[in-house]
Every structure is written in structure tokens, then in C-alpha cells.
Design a protein around this motif. Structure first.
Motif, mmCIF file in Angstrom:
data_model
loop_
_atom_site.group_PDB
_atom_site.id
_atom_site.type_symbol
_atom_site.label_atom_id
_atom_site.label_comp_id
_atom_site.label_asym_id
_atom_site.label_seq_id
_atom_site.Cartn_x
_atom_site.Cartn_y
_atom_site.Cartn_z
ATOM 1 N N TYR A 37 0.963 -1.082 -0.344
ATOM 2 C CA TYR A 37 0.399 0.279 0.343
ATOM 3 C C TYR A 37 0.826 1.212 0.038
ATOM 4 O O TYR A 37 2.246 0.987 0.292
ATOM 5 N N ARG A 38 0.436 2.508 0.292
ATOM 6 C CA ARG A 38 1.044 3.588 -0.013
ATOM 7 C C ARG A 38 0.250 4.751 0.292
ATOM 8 O O ARG A 38 -1.210 5.033 0.506
ATOM 9 N N GLN A 39 0.692 5.752 1.047
ATOM 10 C CA GLN A 39 -0.035 7.147 2.180
ATOM 11 C C GLN A 39 0.702 8.198 1.098
ATOM 12 O O GLN A 39 2.028 8.458 1.291
ATOM 13 N N LYS A 43 -3.248 12.595 1.433
ATOM 14 C CA LYS A 43 -4.624 11.226 0.824
ATOM 15 C C LYS A 43 -4.553 9.911 1.584
ATOM 16 O O LYS A 43 -3.440 9.872 2.668
ATOM 17 N N GLU A 44 -5.136 9.388 1.417
ATOM 18 C CA GLU A 44 -5.812 8.038 2.362
ATOM 19 C C GLU A 44 -4.855 7.574 1.390
ATOM 20 O O GLU A 44 -3.645 7.010 0.323
ATOM 21 N N ARG A 45 -4.497 6.148 2.468
ATOM 22 C CA ARG A 45 -4.418 5.193 2.115
ATOM 23 C C ARG A 45 -4.556 3.812 1.106
ATOM 24 O O ARG A 45 -5.371 3.769 0.701
ATOM 25 N N GLU A 46 -3.801 3.536 -0.159
ATOM 26 C CA GLU A 46 -4.206 2.746 -1.266
ATOM 27 C C GLU A 46 -3.909 1.726 -1.288
ATOM 28 O O GLU A 46 -2.127 1.325 -1.491
ATOM 29 N N ALA A 91 4.798 8.835 -1.710
ATOM 30 C CA ALA A 91 4.147 8.095 -0.492
ATOM 31 C C ALA A 91 5.210 7.157 -0.221
ATOM 32 O O ALA A 91 6.569 7.187 -0.035
#
Length: 115
Positions: A37-39, A43-46, A91
Motif C-alpha cells: 500500500y502507499r499513502q 491522501k488516504e492509504r491505497e 509516498a
């Protein structure tokens, strides 16, 4: 208890490549899945990419064709090969291991794409 540790982040120029690594350890035999995942700031974690044990990796549309999870025979480890990096890939990248419905997160590794 499961510990997840990421490594490999850093500063890279646009168009460059970077490889992240993740290893899970503890009282486990084999995780059911591992994912990246990345954040980004603000922004929200995706979800970036996921590898379910015994299956093929899947990728977010934003990284398809640029990021890959290389084949790996080492249990409870996963890498993320990132090519043609863009500034918007900047991120904190997190690794997640899943075992019997429980998720275990690493503390993250920062990737900065900038000239």
C-alpha cells in the motif's frame, strides 16, 4: 506475533527505478497474502499491489505496466519493483501480511520521486 519490515525506500529521479523489499517473521508458517500500500501526504492509504499465496499478483491501475511483484520462492517475503517512477508515486509505502483474516502492517518506507 507477526513482525513486518519494509526496506528499500529512498530518493529517485523521475523515470528511475527502485525496488522495495518486505519480510514477515514470527510464529507463522505461511501468510495467506502479502500486499503493498502507499499513502501520499494528505491522501488516504491505497492498495498498490497484492500477491495472494498461490495466485498471480494484481495491481492498481495507476501502476500497471510500471510496478511488478517479482517471482519469489522465499516464504513470507515480497518485493515491489518500481520502474518509470513519477513524482505522483511519492509516498510512504507499507507492506501488509495477512494470516487467517488478521492483517499485520510494517512501519513503512518513504519513496520520494523528485529531480
Amino acid at each position: 506475533q507477526v513482525q513486518v519490515v519494509e526496506s528499500g525506500g529512498g530518493l529517485v529521479q523521475p523515470g528511475g527505478s527502485l525496488r522495495l523489499s518486505c519480510a514477515a517473521s514470527g510464529s507463522i508458517f505461511a501468510l495467506n497474502a502479502m500486499a503493498w500500500y502507499r499513502q501520499a501526504p494528505g491522501k488516504e492509504r491505497e492498495l498498490v499491489a497484492e500477491k495472494i499465496t498461490g495466485g498471480r499478483p494484481t495491481y492498481a491501475d495507476s501502476v500497471k505496466g510500471r510496478f511488478t511483484i517479482p517471482g519469489n520462492n522465499v516464504k513470507n517475503t515480497v518485493s515491489l519493483q518500481m520502474n518509470n517512477l513519477k513524482p505522483e508515486d511519492t509516498a510512504v509505502y507499507y507492506c501488509k501480511g495477512t494470516l487467517s483474516g488478521m492483517n499485520y502492517w510494517g512501519k513503512g518506507t518513504l519513496v520520494t520521486v523528485s529531480s
